[in-house]
Design a protein around this motif. Structure first.
Motif, PDB file in Angstrom:
ATOM      1  N   VAL A 302      30.688  49.186  30.349  1.00  0.00           N
ATOM      2  CA  VAL A 302      31.509  48.633  31.510  1.00  0.00           C
ATOM      3  C   VAL A 302      32.336  47.337  31.112  1.00  0.00           C
ATOM      4  O   VAL A 302      31.767  46.440  30.266  1.00  0.00           O
ATOM      5  N   LEU A 303      33.473  47.436  31.289  1.00  0.00           N
ATOM      6  CA  LEU A 303      34.449  46.419  31.211  1.00  0.00           C
ATOM      7  C   LEU A 303      34.783  45.551  32.460  1.00  0.00           C
ATOM      8  O   LEU A 303      34.999  46.209  33.611  1.00  0.00           O
ATOM      9  N   ILE A 304      34.641  44.412  32.564  1.00  0.00           N
ATOM     10  CA  ILE A 304      34.783  43.396  33.533  1.00  0.00           C
ATOM     11  C   ILE A 304      35.918  42.622  33.159  1.00  0.00           C
ATOM     12  O   ILE A 304      36.058  41.743  32.203  1.00  0.00           O
ATOM     13  N   TYR A 305      37.068  42.628  34.030  1.00  0.00           N
ATOM     14  CA  TYR A 305      38.332  41.819  33.447  1.00  0.00           C
ATOM     15  C   TYR A 305      39.279  41.465  34.672  1.00  0.00           C
ATOM     16  O   TYR A 305      38.948  41.805  35.943  1.00  0.00           O
ATOM     17  N   ARG A 306      40.393  40.750  34.340  1.00  0.00           N
ATOM     18  CA  ARG A 306      41.294  40.472  35.544  1.00  0.00           C
ATOM     19  C   ARG A 306      42.647  41.119  34.823  1.00  0.00           C
ATOM     20  O   ARG A 306      42.682  40.961  33.749  1.00  0.00           O
TER      21      ARG A 306
END
Length: 308
Positions: A302-306
């Motif tokens: 899982v990647l969480i980013y802006r």
């Protein structure tokens, strides 16, 4: 779940970087050869702040004290407003532990079945109709992966249709006797309020060898979290046996699991890639399975980013 950010999975020999997207390709390695294929899937999800955050902020400014939802404790979350009054006592039936009860809200923990055992999910509900399923901010977001009814000995996952958080919302709705419209479910990360996107992708291996996924996150993205859900399972029958699985990034071992004994055995690990995955660089994620027993190994990332 839409693919808003145009994320690509390509079974080819060249990784492509596409503007404003996360680019990937997957390979299967047996011996010295490389070939495309294997179980894989990718889904991108927008992260949207719930309205009750603004309501709580306004209440605090007016001296009203703010909302009851534990924003300071929560991490990745799925939420829905049912627009119905919820009977909070009914939710107690799904909780293994009730953590907090107020005049108009309840918080508890409910188990969600998944590969290798249950995943404990926190659930908040209030009489205004809000239900929020969440992991705490010290838990990796990769716990959202729901392996579902995939064959544990050959988990070729072609579609990710749900998450453990979504399942917890449905479970709470069923207990309360309230329907949960799937289109109304949204996601948000309270730990990283500036994040606006999340990508989940998986890779599995069911025979001895290694499968590879390469990923490149655009340099103008801000990456807040990269986490994993790594498992290995094997069915050794009555005679016993052993196997193992390694998760590596760019040749460095991130997680190393081993199992042994009789009949079906499981091991799993959840954690952070801890800087092994960065923006602007092509990274190679490897998942290996150590034998040809009935079983498999897999990893959900899982990647969480802006977005830039």
């Amino acid at each position: 779940m839409g693919n808003k950010y145009g994320l690509k999975v390509l079974a080819i020999s060249i990784a492509l970087v596409i503007a404003s997207s996360v680019a990937m390709y997957s390979l299967e390695r047996e011996g010295s050869g490389l070939s495309g294929g294997g179980g894989k899937d990718v889904v991108s999800i927008s992260l949207v702040p719930p309205p009750f955050i603004q309501i709580a902020g306004a209440a605090e400014a007016a001296g009203g004290g703010g909302g009851a939802f534990p924003e300071d404790e929560a991490g990745i979350s799925a939420y829905v407003n049912t627009s119905q009054t919820i009977d909070l006592d009914k939710l107690k039936t799904i909780f293994t532990e009730v953590e907090e009860v107020g005049d108009n809200y309840i918080i508890g923990i409910t188990p969600i079945s998944d590969f290798g055992g249950d995943i404990d999910v926190h659930v908040y509900a209030d009489t205004d109709g809000w239900i929020v399923a969440y992991f705490t901010k010290d838990e990796p977001a990769a716990k959202i992966m729901q392996w579902g009814t995939a064959d544990v000995d050959n988990p070729v996952i072609t579609t990710i249709t749900t998450t453990t958080l979504r399942d917890a919302l449905y479970k709470a709705g069923d207990a309360a006797g309230i329907g949960i419209p799937s289109a109304a479910i949204k996601y948000y990360d309270f730990e990283y309020p500036n994040a606006n996107g999340m990508t989940l992708f998986v890779r599995t291996r069911a025979t001895a060898g290694t499968n590879i996924t390469q990923v490149e996150i655009p340099a103008d993205y801000i990456l807040y979290e990269a986490s994993y859900y790594h498992y290995v399972t094997g069915d050794f029958s009555w005679s016993g046996g052993s196997t193992n699985s390694k998760l590596k990034v760019d040749g460095t071992t991130i997680s190393d699991l081993s199992i042994s004994g009789n009949y079906r055995k499981w091991s799993r690990a959840f954690g952070s890639y801890k800087g092994a995955i960065t923006t602007g660089t092509l990274h190679k994620i490897e998942i290996s399975y150590g034998s040809d027993y009935h079983g498999s190994a897999g990893v959900a990332t899982v990647l969480i980013y802006r977005t830039g």
